[in-house]
Write an enzyme that holds these catalytic residues in place. Structure first.
Site, PDB file in Angstrom:
ATOM      1  N   SER A 154      -2.018   0.102  -0.355  1.00 36.89           N
ATOM      2  CA  SER A 154      -0.796  -0.442  -0.946  1.00 36.89           C
ATOM      3  C   SER A 154       0.028  -1.563   0.068  1.00 36.89           C
ATOM      4  O   SER A 154      -0.868  -2.631   0.162  1.00 36.89           O
ATOM      5  CB  SER A 154       0.353   0.840  -0.923  1.00 36.89           C
ATOM      6  OG  SER A 154       1.538   0.234  -1.515  1.00 36.89           O
ATOM      7  N   ASP A 178      -5.552  -0.384  -4.053  1.00 38.30           N
ATOM      8  CA  ASP A 178      -4.400  -0.657  -4.772  1.00 38.30           C
ATOM      9  C   ASP A 178      -3.223  -1.500  -3.964  1.00 38.30           C
ATOM     10  O   ASP A 178      -2.135  -1.016  -3.756  1.00 38.30           O
ATOM     11  CB  ASP A 178      -3.776   0.645  -5.616  1.00 38.30           C
ATOM     12  CG  ASP A 178      -3.028   0.044  -6.874  1.00 38.30           C
ATOM     13  OD1 ASP A 178      -3.778  -0.642  -7.470  1.00 38.30           O
ATOM     14  OD2 ASP A 178      -2.102   0.575  -7.113  1.00 38.30           O
ATOM     15  N   ARG A 192      -0.300 -12.701   1.628  1.00 32.59           N
ATOM     16  CA  ARG A 192      -0.924 -11.566   1.236  1.00 32.59           C
ATOM     17  C   ARG A 192      -2.371 -11.480   1.607  1.00 32.59           C
ATOM     18  O   ARG A 192      -2.985 -12.289   2.200  1.00 32.59           O
ATOM     19  CB  ARG A 192      -0.704 -11.672  -0.370  1.00 32.59           C
ATOM     20  CG  ARG A 192      -1.432 -12.838  -1.235  1.00 32.59           C
ATOM     21  CD  ARG A 192      -1.758 -12.600  -2.382  1.00 32.59           C
ATOM     22  NE  ARG A 192      -2.029 -13.804  -3.053  1.00 32.59           N
ATOM     23  CZ  ARG A 192      -3.401 -14.335  -3.233  1.00 32.59           C
ATOM     24  NH1 ARG A 192      -4.187 -13.657  -2.505  1.00 32.59           N
ATOM     25  NH2 ARG A 192      -3.567 -15.686  -3.894  1.00 32.59           N
ATOM     26  N   ASP A 194      -5.996 -11.670   0.916  1.00 32.02           N
ATOM     27  CA  ASP A 194      -7.160 -12.698   0.072  1.00 32.02           C
ATOM     28  C   ASP A 194      -8.545 -12.800   0.691  1.00 32.02           C
ATOM     29  O   ASP A 194      -8.715 -12.124   1.788  1.00 32.02           O
ATOM     30  CB  ASP A 194      -6.332 -14.225   0.232  1.00 32.02           C
ATOM     31  CG  ASP A 194      -6.816 -14.904   1.436  1.00 32.02           C
ATOM     32  OD1 ASP A 194      -7.698 -15.530   1.391  1.00 32.02           O
ATOM     33  OD2 ASP A 194      -5.944 -14.642   2.473  1.00 32.02           O
ATOM     34  N   ASP A 197      -9.720 -13.219   4.593  1.00 29.62           N
ATOM     35  CA  ASP A 197      -9.149 -12.744   5.594  1.00 29.62           C
ATOM     36  C   ASP A 197     -10.218 -11.771   6.279  1.00 29.62           C
ATOM     37  O   ASP A 197      -9.987 -11.277   7.374  1.00 29.62           O
ATOM     38  CB  ASP A 197      -8.075 -11.723   5.172  1.00 29.62           C
ATOM     39  CG  ASP A 197      -6.835 -12.432   4.617  1.00 29.62           C
ATOM     40  OD1 ASP A 197      -6.570 -13.554   5.187  1.00 29.62           O
ATOM     41  OD2 ASP A 197      -5.977 -11.989   3.698  1.00 29.62           O
ATOM     42  N   HIS A 248      -1.188   5.163  -8.711  1.00 26.16           N
ATOM     43  CA  HIS A 248      -1.415   4.178  -7.422  1.00 26.16           C
ATOM     44  C   HIS A 248      -2.353   4.692  -6.456  1.00 26.16           C
ATOM     45  O   HIS A 248      -2.995   4.148  -5.750  1.00 26.16           O
ATOM     46  CB  HIS A 248       0.155   4.005  -7.008  1.00 26.16           C
ATOM     47  CG  HIS A 248       0.268   2.872  -5.881  1.00 26.16           C
ATOM     48  ND1 HIS A 248      -0.258   1.743  -6.029  1.00 26.16           N
ATOM     49  CD2 HIS A 248       0.974   2.903  -4.589  1.00 26.16           C
ATOM     50  CE1 HIS A 248       0.205   1.005  -4.954  1.00 26.16           C
ATOM     51  NE2 HIS A 248       0.863   1.761  -4.090  1.00 26.16           N
TER      52      HIS A 248
END
Length: 451
Positions: A154, A178, A192, A194, A197, A248
């Site tokens: 998360s 997730d 975020r 991607d 990374d 989730h």
């Protein structure tokens, strides 16, 4: 007996090689979530020698950390009630069972515990800075970036991405389970997780319509059951808290399943879930095609293929069962019909082995069209693998509750395993399926030359 119990309890709190107590994950109350918590990041080291007994480490105290081994960081996400992640112990144990490594649990429960989600998401970059400070010291002691693996759940997935960005994508691997969607959807790559990374980024999306991130974020993005509602999860609010978190969390449990020896979760590269369900993308895994990617821990076996073919990102789809370990076994059911008129409907197929074990697949996600002398290939999904099929049953249905009952006349039915393509293909000829009536028969091995 009381003295013995107390003695055993004390022993469980002491490391085998000294007097140092085992560290435990921070547990907070719902009251803490209401009033909020300031950020405090604790790094807890688990090793093969002491898998269940964690040791607190930091940039100045490495303890039993071994810089020559692979290091896996496990980073949790938002904790709205303050409780410890129920899956954390199983994940640590599973990782150490497949490889002798350093497993570092990143406990930022003080910071992630709050009922106000933006407060937790706003601390993710600060968590990443703490990790960078520790990794810098790892490198100074001789560790390599390529030997670092981050598993982020998360919000933890984006924390991993921020760390990877700080090292210009030279981390060995990031797995996003997730990744959080709220406040990260439609953000630019620098804000975020991607694909740039790490040297390899794999992502499992299991709740794209609520708490998770919908769009691809990795070199390969897996979408179990299309990435939406997961089998076995509550469908209504009457399911309690599981209604909100089950989909989730399923990404974590699918990763855990990949650590088992008896469950290889296979996915199929495809443009859409619909195309996958219609059997249009089930062509990997043969000698003439690309390998099928594995979901979870062994997903990185596919990275060399990605590099060789120049694929920057790939979507892959697969289905799961309702219960652990969630494995599904795929078969193609090829049907050539000879009805004069076109028939549209669904097929239910059951398999039985000689011991009486039965597994069933209802192929009804959309009606199939059966035309005269035309082969229809249907993707059947079974929860159980039967190595030797002794009996097959087929049932045809148009879905109509009123009106005439139809027949489906079959010239040939062929059953072929996708999970085990070397198994003999099974056939049956000249069948007449009465609508909504189960037709049971014994299959025979298909001849080598087919129509």
């Amino acid at each position: 007996m009381l003295k013995v119990y107390i003695l055993m309890s004390l022993m469980c709190l002491v490391r085998a090689d000294g007097d140092e107590s085992c560290a435990t994950f921070t547990r907070l109350s719902f009251h803490s979530a209401v009033v909020g918590t300031g950020l405090d990041v604790r790094l807890m080291l688990h090793t093969k020698r002491h898998p269940a007994c964690a040791q607190i480490i930091n940039s100045t105290a490495f303890g039993d950390f071994n810089v020559t081994k692979r290091t896996t960081f496990v980073i949790h996400g938002f904790r709205p009630t303050g409780s410890a992640p129920v899956w954390m112990g199983d994940l640590v144990e599973g990782l150490l069972s497949v490889e002798d490594m350093n497993v570092v649990v990143v406990d930022w429960n003080r910071g992630a515990t709050t009922v106000i989600y933006p407060h937790a998401s706003g601390k993710t970059r600060k968590v990443a800075m703490v990790l960078k400070e520790f990794i810098d010291q790892m490198l100074a002691k001789g560790a390599s970036l390529g030997n670092i693996y981050m598993i982020g759940v998360s919000l933890g997935a984006h924390v991993s991405g921020f760390v990877g960005e700080m090292y210009a994508g030279q981390l060995g691997r990031i797995t996003g389970l997730d990744p959080a969607g709220p406040l990260f959807n439609e953000k630019p790559p620098e804000d975020r997780l991607d694909p740039s990374d790490a040297q390899f980024v794999d992502v499992i999306h299991s709740d794209t319509d609520a708490l998770g991130y919908k769009e691809p974020l990795g070199n390969i993005d897996f979408y179990p059951n299309g990435g939406l509602d997961q089998p076995g999860c509550p469908k209504t609010i009457f399911g309690g808290m599981q209604y909100f978190k089950c989909d989730h969390q399923r990404s974590v449990y699918l990763f855990l399943a990949s650590l088992r020896e008896d469950c290889a979760v296979i996915a199929y590269p495809c443009n859409s879930y619909r195309d996958y369900r219609n059997g249009k993308c089930i062509n990997c895994g043969t000698a003439q095609t690309e390998p099928c990617p594995l979901v979870g821990y062994y997903a990185d076996r596919w990275k060399d293929y990605l590099r060789g073919k120049g694929h920057p990102t790939t979507k892959a789809f697969f289905d799961t069962a309702e219960q652990k370990p969630f494995c599904i076994y795929h078969y193609f059911v090829d049907i050539i019909s000879w009805n004069k008129n076109v028939r549209r409907g669904s097929i239910t197929i059951k398999l039985r082995d000689k011991d009486g074990n039965i597994t069933e697949s209802k192929i009804d996600h959309e009606p199939a069209t059966f035309e005269k002398y035309h082969q229809v290939s249907l993707l059947a999904r079974f929860n159980q693998d039967l190595s030797e099929v002794a009996e097959v049953s087929l049932m045809f249905s148009t879905g109509s509750v009123v009106g005439p009952k139809y027949k489906l006349r079959v010239i040939r039915m062929k059953l072929r395993s996708l999970a085990y393509p070397d198994r003999p293909q099974l056939c049956r000829y000249d069948l007449v399926l009465m609508e909504n009536v189960e037709t049971i028969f014994r299959p025979i091995p298909c001849p080598r030359l087919q129509l």
